[in-house]
Motif scaffolding. Structure first.
Motif, mmCIF file in Angstrom:
data_model
loop_
_atom_site.group_PDB
_atom_site.id
_atom_site.type_symbol
_atom_site.label_atom_id
_atom_site.label_comp_id
_atom_site.label_asym_id
_atom_site.label_seq_id
_atom_site.Cartn_x
_atom_site.Cartn_y
_atom_site.Cartn_z
ATOM 1 N N GLU A 194 0.941 -1.249 0.000
ATOM 2 C CA GLU A 194 0.009 -0.150 0.114
ATOM 3 C C GLU A 194 0.769 1.355 0.058
ATOM 4 O O GLU A 194 0.368 2.319 -0.848
ATOM 5 N N ASP A 198 0.861 3.753 -2.944
ATOM 6 C CA ASP A 198 0.576 5.323 -2.564
ATOM 7 C C ASP A 198 1.422 6.098 -3.229
ATOM 8 O O ASP A 198 1.407 7.283 -3.638
ATOM 9 N N GLU A 206 -9.004 10.378 -5.504
ATOM 10 C CA GLU A 206 -9.073 10.450 -3.993
ATOM 11 C C GLU A 206 -10.422 9.877 -3.320
ATOM 12 O O GLU A 206 -10.318 9.142 -2.476
ATOM 13 N N HIS A 207 -11.479 10.104 -4.120
ATOM 14 C CA HIS A 207 -12.643 9.683 -3.470
ATOM 15 C C HIS A 207 -12.951 8.148 -3.595
ATOM 16 O O HIS A 207 -13.737 7.723 -2.817
ATOM 17 N N LYS A 208 -12.038 7.433 -4.290
ATOM 18 C CA LYS A 208 -12.059 6.169 -4.681
ATOM 19 C C LYS A 208 -10.828 5.391 -3.784
ATOM 20 O O LYS A 208 -10.900 4.094 -3.881
ATOM 21 N N GLU A 210 -10.232 4.848 -0.733
ATOM 22 C CA GLU A 210 -10.506 4.087 0.522
ATOM 23 C C GLU A 210 -11.019 2.814 -0.190
ATOM 24 O O GLU A 210 -10.563 1.724 0.627
ATOM 25 N N ARG A 213 -8.093 0.597 -1.349
ATOM 26 C CA ARG A 213 -7.289 -0.038 -0.283
ATOM 27 C C ARG A 213 -7.996 -1.220 0.514
ATOM 28 O O ARG A 213 -7.428 -2.293 0.583
ATOM 29 N N ARG A 214 -9.260 -1.254 0.550
ATOM 30 C CA ARG A 214 -10.094 -2.254 0.844
ATOM 31 C C ARG A 214 -10.120 -3.192 0.331
ATOM 32 O O ARG A 214 -9.688 -4.553 0.676
#
Length: 248
Positions: A194, A198, A206-208, A210, A213-214
């Motif tokens: 990660e 990154d 940015e809005h995707k 999280e 990462r999951r």
């Protein structure tokens, strides 16, 4: 080697080819059986061709008992099984090899003495041989081609016997020297990837980020990795990063 009643005696009735006797000995010894009896072998006894084919199982041939006829070979048995693929006009229980060896195991454990008859290559067991048996063993083979080679039949019965007397591992994976990776090791690996992803701008927009990462964490959790696998993935990532940055 002992003539223990804790295993069945495999009785080869009028075998013709020494090679098949030797191959039968190998099949028996593969699965821990050593009580061979030979009835009226066509080419006499001992048989050099049998010894050559037996390879590391020659000890069975050295200790094999030779008999002139079937009644003498099974005289001490309290239960006799006969292997045959052909239907007979006799009222006699018929078992699969698996069920027969389970039954033999139970009888031996109860103190009985068990013998299993295997017929000659060309004709199989004769009716007079089968009439002396308490139970018939029949293999569920192709009805259009039911004949089994003597050594094949011995091997099949020996394998089923082994399944009754030894723990069988039905599925296994060799994880190597390190074993499976722990949750902690997987966590470190996931963070390593990660962080490097990154830095490379992978989590975009940015809005995707999280959700990405999951999903990546879930990918790692679905992968059964060994400790060696984890080290390889750490090393591969370090090399990729080093290559992207160029020589220092």
């Amino acid at each position: 080697m002992t003539d223990t009643p804790r295993q069945p005696a495999f009785v080869l009735v009028r075998p013709q080819m020494g090679e098949n006797i030797g191959a039968a000995a190998r099949g028996m010894w593969n699965f821990g059986l050593d009580r061979m009896r030979v009835v009226d072998p066509r080419d006499g006894w001992p048989n050099p061709k049998a010894a050559a084919m037996a390879s590391g199982a020659g000890r069975l041939l050295d200790a094999a008992q030779v008999f002139a006829d079937t009644p003498a070979a099974i005289a001490d048995a309290t239960h006799v099984y006969a292997t045959t693929a052909r239907p007979r006009d006799m009222t006699i229980p018929v078992l699969s090899p698996e069920r027969a060896m389970a039954d033999a195991h139970d009888r031996l454990a109860a103190g009985e003495r068990v013998a299993i008859l295997f017929g000659p290559e060309r004709t199989g067991l004769e009716n007079d041989d089968i009439a002396r048996a308490n139970t018939v063993i029949t293999v569920p083979v192709n009805p259009e081609f039911p004949s089994l080679n003597l050594a094949q039949c011995v091997l099949l019965a020996a394998y089923e016997w082994r399944r009754q007397t030894a723990e069988v591992v039905h599925e296994a994976i060799d994880t190597g020297r390190g074993g499976w990776a722990s949750a902690g090791e997987m966590e470190i690996l996931a963070r390593h990837w990660e962080d490097r992803l990154d830095e490379a701008g992978f989590f975009f927009p940015e809005h995707k980020a999280e959700g990405m990462r999951r999903n990546l964490r879930n990918l790692w959790s679905r992968m059964p990795l060994t400790q060696v696998d984890v080290r390889i993935l750490h090393g591969a990532l370090r090399q990729l990063v080093r290559g992207r940055k160029g020589p220092e």
